[in-house]
Write an enzyme that holds these catalytic residues in place. Structure first.
Site, mmCIF file in Angstrom:
data_model
loop_
_atom_site.group_PDB
_atom_site.id
_atom_site.type_symbol
_atom_site.label_atom_id
_atom_site.label_comp_id
_atom_site.label_asym_id
_atom_site.label_seq_id
_atom_site.Cartn_x
_atom_site.Cartn_y
_atom_site.Cartn_z
ATOM 1 N N ASP A 1 -13.881 -6.183 -4.759
ATOM 2 C CA ASP A 1 -13.967 -6.351 -3.304
ATOM 3 C C ASP A 1 -15.347 -6.935 -3.003
ATOM 4 O O ASP A 1 -16.350 -6.301 -3.314
ATOM 5 C CB ASP A 1 -13.808 -5.004 -2.591
ATOM 6 C CG ASP A 1 -12.422 -4.404 -2.791
ATOM 7 O OD1 ASP A 1 -11.496 -5.152 -3.178
ATOM 8 O OD2 ASP A 1 -12.253 -3.196 -2.564
ATOM 9 N N ASP B 1 0.864 -1.184 0.000
ATOM 10 C CA ASP B 1 0.000 0.000 0.000
ATOM 11 C C ASP B 1 0.897 1.228 0.000
ATOM 12 O O ASP B 1 1.768 1.365 0.870
ATOM 13 C CB ASP B 1 -0.881 0.021 1.258
ATOM 14 C CG ASP B 1 -1.929 -1.083 1.225
ATOM 15 O OD1 ASP B 1 -2.092 -1.722 0.174
ATOM 16 O OD2 ASP B 1 -2.579 -1.304 2.263
#
Lengths: 256, 217
Positions: A130, A11
């Site tokens: 997701d 990330d």
């Protein structure tokens, strides 16, 4: 035999790795380029960057990160986060990404994937989904980091991604993400049965056995972030577990 | 030595250039790499690399759109016998024709055509498509100079849904297994091509590029 892919994810915010931990061999745990090099040396089969930057300036910083990484790491690089237009894809690919992943924008503008595949080839376009359980054997697509429900059936949405020209699915279980309880195997099996595209499993890795379970459920890529990032597991350990289970891997000795 | 990397307008050529430059640095071969759309650069080069991504037809159109490029390529590679390396769709373009989005003529340097894959396991169950990931190389012609230093089973990074079909065994240098035999490296005389991304195949790919720099066919 095609090897299972072990894929560490980083990330990145404003050009820096989020939640960095100082491994001994790292001079700067916050530098995504250096972190990617370490993963490469440890046998990562691909690297994924997820850009969680909000600002435009930060996005330019990300292009620099991608470019510097691609100059040093000769394995595939996927970049996602904030990809909303063909021009975003072009910039990332020209900077050195091999694949770009589209997440929320696939919900708001599904044709973006088709336009991207026409411009750069399906192999360059990953659709990231997701999914959150919405009942027995059903899952709903969420966007905005799992905060916003869409009412869309995740399995149907995976089929739509294939129809639209995606080359790969990155499938994250929002129920499992961060729990370290293992991938959502039901979700992976349902996805595998629905499409022929390669599926990268994401969300939930806490132990090496989870990689084996994910592979047996039909994922060909196995992504993890925090367990690698915090040094709780090494990439070589994940690969050793796969190998012991009789699954094909690319050996460490071939890594940089 | 001048190496021309032809840009058919389809993808990320920076990676090919970076990988070649890395190998040049490591081997100490005196060479310059130029990514080019200019036929004159290809004529002036000592070695030619043709990368390609996306669809066969689009790559062929991209190549044809560069003035004089196909002639320069043909003269340089078929006439003057300069060492040539095609990568991914660049390798596919070496074949007689491609069947992706209609029938498109290839360069016709290698026998066979680029046909859709339909890989299945022993039980007949469909394998994922595209083939995406690292596959082990079977070295069909291990003595070929491009394969020097490679161990049998070395892995290379593939991404493709189409593959060479109907090729000649004599032109198959290495292959992979994915529901059957998939041509991985093809070649004859001064030409070679890799179906996989040599620039993304870590040490294995860099070794093949180093071999290409030293290749004296």
């Amino acid at each position: 035999m095609l090897a299972l892919r072990v894929i560490p994810c980083l990330d990145v915010k404003d050009g820096r790795v989020v939640k960095g931990v100082n491994f001994l061999e790292l001079r700067d745990a916050g530098d995504p380029v250096e972190q990617a090099r370490i993963y490469d040396r440890e046998g990562a089969d691909e690297i994924t960057f997820l850009d969680i930057t909000a600002s435009h300036e930060g996005r330019d910083t990300m292009l620099d990160v991608v470019s510097r990484t691609a100059a040093q790491v000769f394995i595939p690089l996927t970049v996602g986060g904030g990809v909303r237009a063909v021009e975003d894809m072009r910039r990332l690919l020209l900077a050195g990404a091999d694949k770009v992943s589209v997440n929320s924008a696939f919900v708001t503008d599904p044709a973006l994937v088709t336009r991207g595949a026409e411009a750069f080839g399906s192999q360059a376009i990953v659709v990231a989904i997701d999914a959150r359980s919405s009942g027995e054997g059903t899952w709903e697509v969420f966007t905005h980091g799992g905060r916003r429900g869409t009412g869309i059936d995740a399995i149907e949405w995976i089929r739509e991604a294939e129809r639209r020209g995606a080359g790969e699915i990155l499938l994250t279980s929002m129920d499992r993400d961060g729990t370290r309880q293992g991938f959502d195997l039901g979700l992976l099996r349902a996805a595998r049965a629905a499409v022929r595209l390669p599926i990268v499993a994401s969300g939930g890795v806490g132990a090496v056995e989870h990689f084996v379970e994910g592979a047996k459920a039909g994922a060909t890529g196995l992504l993890a972030a925090s367990v690698f990032h915090y040094g709780q597991m090494r990439i070589a350990e994940a690969k050793a577990a796969l190998e012991q289970a009789g699954l094909p891997i690319r050996p460490m000795a071939e890594a940089a | 030595m001048r190496i021309a990397v032809i840009d058919p307008g389809s993808g990320n050529l920076a990676s090919v250039k970076r990988a070649l430059e890395r190998v040049i640095g490591e081997t100490g071969v005196a060479a310059e790499v130029a990514v080019t759309t200019d036929a004159a650069e290809v004529r002036a080069a000592d070695r030619v690399v043709l990368p390609g991504q996306g669809a066969f037809a689009a790559c062929r159109r991209g190549l044809d759109a560069l003035p004089g490029m196909v002639d320069a390529l043909t003269d340089s590679v078929m006439g003057q016998k300069k060492p040539f390396l095609g990568i991914c769709v660049g390798m596919q373009l070496m074949a007689e024709r491609g069947l992706e989005h209609g029938v498109t003529p290839g360069l016709g340097w290698i026998a066979g055509e680029i046909a859709p894959m339909d890989p299945r396991d022993e039980a007949g169950v469909e394998l994922p498509l595209p083939q995406m990931g690292w596959n082990a190389l079977v070295l069909d012609q291990p003595a070929h100079p491009l394969l020097a230093g490679l161990a049998p089973g070395a892995h290379a990074y593939f991404v493709h849904s189409y593959a060479l079909a109907g090729g000649k065994p004599a032109e198959l240098l290495a292959s992979a297994r994915y529901g059957g035999t998939v041509p991985a490296i093809i070649g004859r005389d001064n030409i070679a091509g890799t179906q996989f991304h040599v620039e993304k195949s870590s040490l294995v790919g860099l070794r093949i590029l180093a071999n290409f720099l030293r290749w004296d066919p």
